[in-house]
Scaffold this motif. Sequence first.
Motif, PDB file in Angstrom:
ATOM      1  N   LYS A 115       0.835  -1.209   0.000  1.00  0.00           N
ATOM      2  CA  LYS A 115       0.000   0.000   0.000  1.00  0.00           C
ATOM      3  C   LYS A 115       0.870   1.259   0.000  1.00  0.00           C
ATOM      4  CE  LYS A 115      -4.163   1.861   2.144  1.00  0.00           C
ATOM      5  NZ  LYS A 115      -5.181   1.674   3.213  1.00  0.00           N
ATOM      6  N   LYS A 116       2.003   1.196   0.735  1.00  0.00           N
ATOM      7  CA  LYS A 116       2.946   2.326   0.748  1.00  0.00           C
ATOM      8  C   LYS A 116       3.549   2.543  -0.641  1.00  0.00           C
ATOM      9  CE  LYS A 116       4.408   1.762   5.579  1.00  0.00           C
ATOM     10  NZ  LYS A 116       5.555   1.399   6.460  1.00  0.00           N
ATOM     11  N   CYS A 117       3.794   1.435  -1.326  1.00  0.00           N
ATOM     12  CA  CYS A 117       4.421   1.525  -2.655  1.00  0.00           C
ATOM     13  C   CYS A 117       3.459   2.081  -3.701  1.00  0.00           C
ATOM     14  CB  CYS A 117       4.881   0.142  -3.123  1.00  0.00           C
ATOM     15  SG  CYS A 117       6.166  -0.588  -2.100  1.00  0.00           S
ATOM     16  N   GLU A 118       2.155   1.811  -3.547  1.00  0.00           N
ATOM     17  CA  GLU A 118       1.180   2.085  -4.607  1.00  0.00           C
ATOM     18  C   GLU A 118       1.116   3.560  -4.965  1.00  0.00           C
ATOM     19  OE1 GLU A 118      -3.285   0.597  -5.882  1.00  0.00           O
ATOM     20  OE2 GLU A 118      -2.716   0.634  -3.767  1.00  0.00           O
ATOM     21  N   GLU A 119       1.311   4.423  -3.956  1.00  0.00           N
ATOM     22  CA  GLU A 119       1.187   5.860  -4.195  1.00  0.00           C
ATOM     23  C   GLU A 119       2.233   6.359  -5.201  1.00  0.00           C
ATOM     24  OE1 GLU A 119       1.521   7.733  -0.428  1.00  0.00           O
ATOM     25  OE2 GLU A 119      -0.210   6.693   0.448  1.00  0.00           O
ATOM     26  N   ASP A 120       3.447   5.809  -5.105  1.00  0.00           N
ATOM     27  CA  ASP A 120       4.546   6.270  -5.968  1.00  0.00           C
ATOM     28  C   ASP A 120       4.893   5.259  -7.057  1.00  0.00           C
ATOM     29  OD1 ASP A 120       4.922   8.588  -4.332  1.00  0.00           O
ATOM     30  OD2 ASP A 120       5.929   7.311  -2.869  1.00  0.00           O
TER      31      ASP A 120
END
Length: 786
Positions: free
Chosen positions: A640-645
Motif C-alpha cells: 500500500k505504501k508503494c502504490e502511491e509512488d
Amino acid sequence: MKLKPIFWIFLVAFFGAILYVQTISYDYSGDDGIYAKFNRVTSKGLEEWPELFKYGSMNFIEIDPVNTSIYRPFTLLTFAAERQIFGEFDGRNGHVLNVVLYFVLLLVLGRILLRLFELKGLPWFLPVIILALYAAHPVHSEVVASVKSRDSLLASIFAFSAITIWMKTNGKMDLLKNLVVALLFFISLISKEESLPLVALVALIAYFFQRKTMLESVKATIPFVVPAAFYLVARAIILDDASGSYNSIINSILYGLDGGERLATNLFIYLQYVKLLFFPHPLSWDYSFSQISVQTFSNPVVWLSLLIIGGLIYVAFKGLKTRSLFSFGIIFYFASFSIFANLTSSLTIGSNVGERFLFIPSLAFCFLIVYGVYVLLQSREIQKLPLVMVIVFSPFLLAFVWKTIDRSQVWESNMTLSKSGVETAPKSWRTHAMLGEELRLKGNEINKVSPDSAKTYFNEAVLEFDQMNQILGKKASITQYNNALAEVLLNLGDSARAIPILEEGVKKNPKAQFGWFKLAMIYFQRSDFNKAEEYYLKSLQTSRPEYYPIYKNLGLTYLRKGEDLKAIQMFEKALEYREDPEINQNLAFLYTQAGNLEKAKSYQTEGGISVEETGFLLALKAGNDAFEQKNYSEAIIHYKKCEEDFQEFGGPEKYPSFFAAYGKALIESRDTLNAKSKFLKAYEANPKNSTVLTNLGTIAFMKEKRYSDAERYYLEAIEAGAEDKFNAYSNLGMVQLIQRKEALAAETFETALQYGSNKNVISNLYLINRSLGNKDKMEYYQKLLK
C-alpha cells in the motif's frame, strides 16, 4: 655399440616422467590449494616470504589456520616463487614442475642404485629394472599427479642428492662436502619431514655396501644427524602443541585405542600397505573411517600380518651378520615406513592409510622383488638371465603402466577426484564429504544462471552429506561439512531441516561465524527480526567475524524493526569496511526521515537513486519478503505504501509482477473487491499472465457468479500456458458445467485427466455421461469411483 648403464637410467627416468605427461593440463585438486591459491602468504608471491620460516606451514591457510602439525617452509617458498614468476597461480605450472621433479628424482635414484650394485659386483641391468618398476608403480600417482605433493618430490630429491654426494666420497668428506651434505639434507627436511628416516639408509649403505662396522656405519650418519637434530629443535620451537589437532576417529581410527585393539588395527593397516605394493587396486585418495575399521585378534588377517612381519624381521635379523641384501631391503622398508607406522599414541598421524606414504618404501619393495627374482633365477642357472628378467617383469611393468596412466586421470579436478574416491572408498566419510562439497560448489556456480539446473547438484550434494553423517554418526559429526549441508538445504528451500543442523553447529562451535550468520538470515527472511538481531549480534562475538556483511544486515534488521538510529549506526559501521551504494541510499533515506537533510545529502551519489525512490524500494522489498513468507497482512501494508509512488518509479513496465502479488495478498486476506482491482491492473499490464487470469476467473466464478466472464478468463489462462494444467482445465470444466454446457464440460474434464486426477472430476464425468446417455463412459467412470 654397447650403451652405458647411465643411458638406460636416463631412458627409464624419461619413461617414468612421460607416464604423467597427461597431468600437465590439469587444474588444482585435493589439498593443492592450501599451498597455492588458498594460502595467504604464497598467494602474495615473495612479498612476505620470511613469514614462511617463522610459523608452521598450516598457519597460512585461509580456513582454520593452525600453527601445528607440519613445518615445510621450503616447499611453500617454491610456491611463493612460482606466484612471483608466473603471476596468478595456474595448476598447469604446478603439474609441469612435478613431472620435471619426478624425472630428476628418478635420475638421482638411478645413479644411487647403479653405484650400490657396482659395489656388490652385481650386473647393471638389476638397478635399471628396479628403477623401471619403481617409476611405473601406481602408488606414486598421488605424489606426482597432486601439485601439493611437490613437498614429497623436493624432500626426496634433496635427501637422495645428499646421499649421492656422501656415497661418492666413501665416507672421506672434507668440511665443505660435509656442509653441502648437511645443507641438502636440511632443505629436504624443511621440504617435508618424511625424509627423516633416510638417516637410517645412510647407515645401511655404509654397513651393507661399504662394509663398514656397525659403529663406523652409525658414525657415517653424522652429516645427516646434525641437520636432522637442528630441524627437530627448530620445529619444536616454532610449532605449537599439536595434541588437540588430530584427536578423533574422523582423522585416524587409532585415536583412543590402546593395547590389543591398537596393535591389531596397526597390523591390519600394515598388511594393507603390503597389498597395495603387490596389487595396487583399487586406489583411493582417502581411507578415512570407516573404510578402515578397528580390528581385533579375532580377525585372521591380523594374524597373517603378524606372521608376515615377524617372518620379515627374522630374515632381516638373520642376514645382518652376512650383510645379506635381503636384510638390507627389509630394514630399508621398515625404516622408511616407520614415520607413518603409528608406533605410539604420540606418533599417531592424521590418516589411516595413504598411498603417498609408500613413495620411498616402494623403492625398498622394488629392490627386494627384483633382487629376489634374480637370486632365484641365478640359483636355477638360467641362461640369458638379463632377457629372462625382462620377460618376467614385463607383464607387471605393463600392468603398472596401465594403472598409473588410468589412476593419474582422476587428479584432473576436484570433481573427478571426489567421484573416484566415493567409488573406490565408499565407506570413507571424507570421500562423501568432498563429493558433497564439490557438488555444492558446482550447484552454486550454476545457480547464478539456471536455478532449476542447480537443484540437481544440490540434491546430489544432500545425499552425499547424509551418507557422510550416516558413516560418522551423530557424536562424530563435523560442523564444517554440516554447515555446507545446511547451505545446500537453504538453496533447496528446506529451512526447516537446515535450522536444527545450524543450531547443532553453533552449539558445538560457538566461536564460528557461519552458523550464527545463516540462522540470522533465515529468521530475517521469516520476518522474525528479534531473532535475526540476536544471531547477528552473536556473529560479532565469534573468533573471526566478517564485519561488513554483519553490520550491513544488522542495519537492515533495525530498519525493518523501525529502529532508525540503530540502523544508521550499523550502516555507518559497515561502510568502515567497504563502500556500498545500497548502504549509502539507505543512509540518505534514514537521515531524510530524521530531518537531517545535510547528512542525507552527504550520502547521496550523483546520478544515484533519490531518497524517495529508496523508500519505495525498501517498502517493496519488505512487501515481497513478507509475501514469500505468506505473511499477507504485512505484505499488504508495505504494498500500500508503494502504490502511491508506483507509477513515478517505473510502474508495471519496471515491476510487472507488483499488482499480481498485491492482488494475491488481498485475496488471501479475503478482500476480494480490492483484489479484483489489483488483478485488473495486472491484466492491463500483461494480459498473458496465467496466474492473474486464473485469479480473475475464480473471482468471477466464485464471488460474482459471472460465469461467462469466468469461462473467458479460464480459457485465456490455458492459452497463456498455465503451469497447473489439471486445475486449469478442472476450473474451466466446472464453469462450463454450471452453464449447462455438458458436452463441452465433458471434453474439458477429460482433458484435465491427461494432467492429473481427483474424485470430483471423475464424479462429474460420471454424472455428465449419465445425463447425456453415454452408458459405456458412465460405467467406465463409475468403476473409477469405486
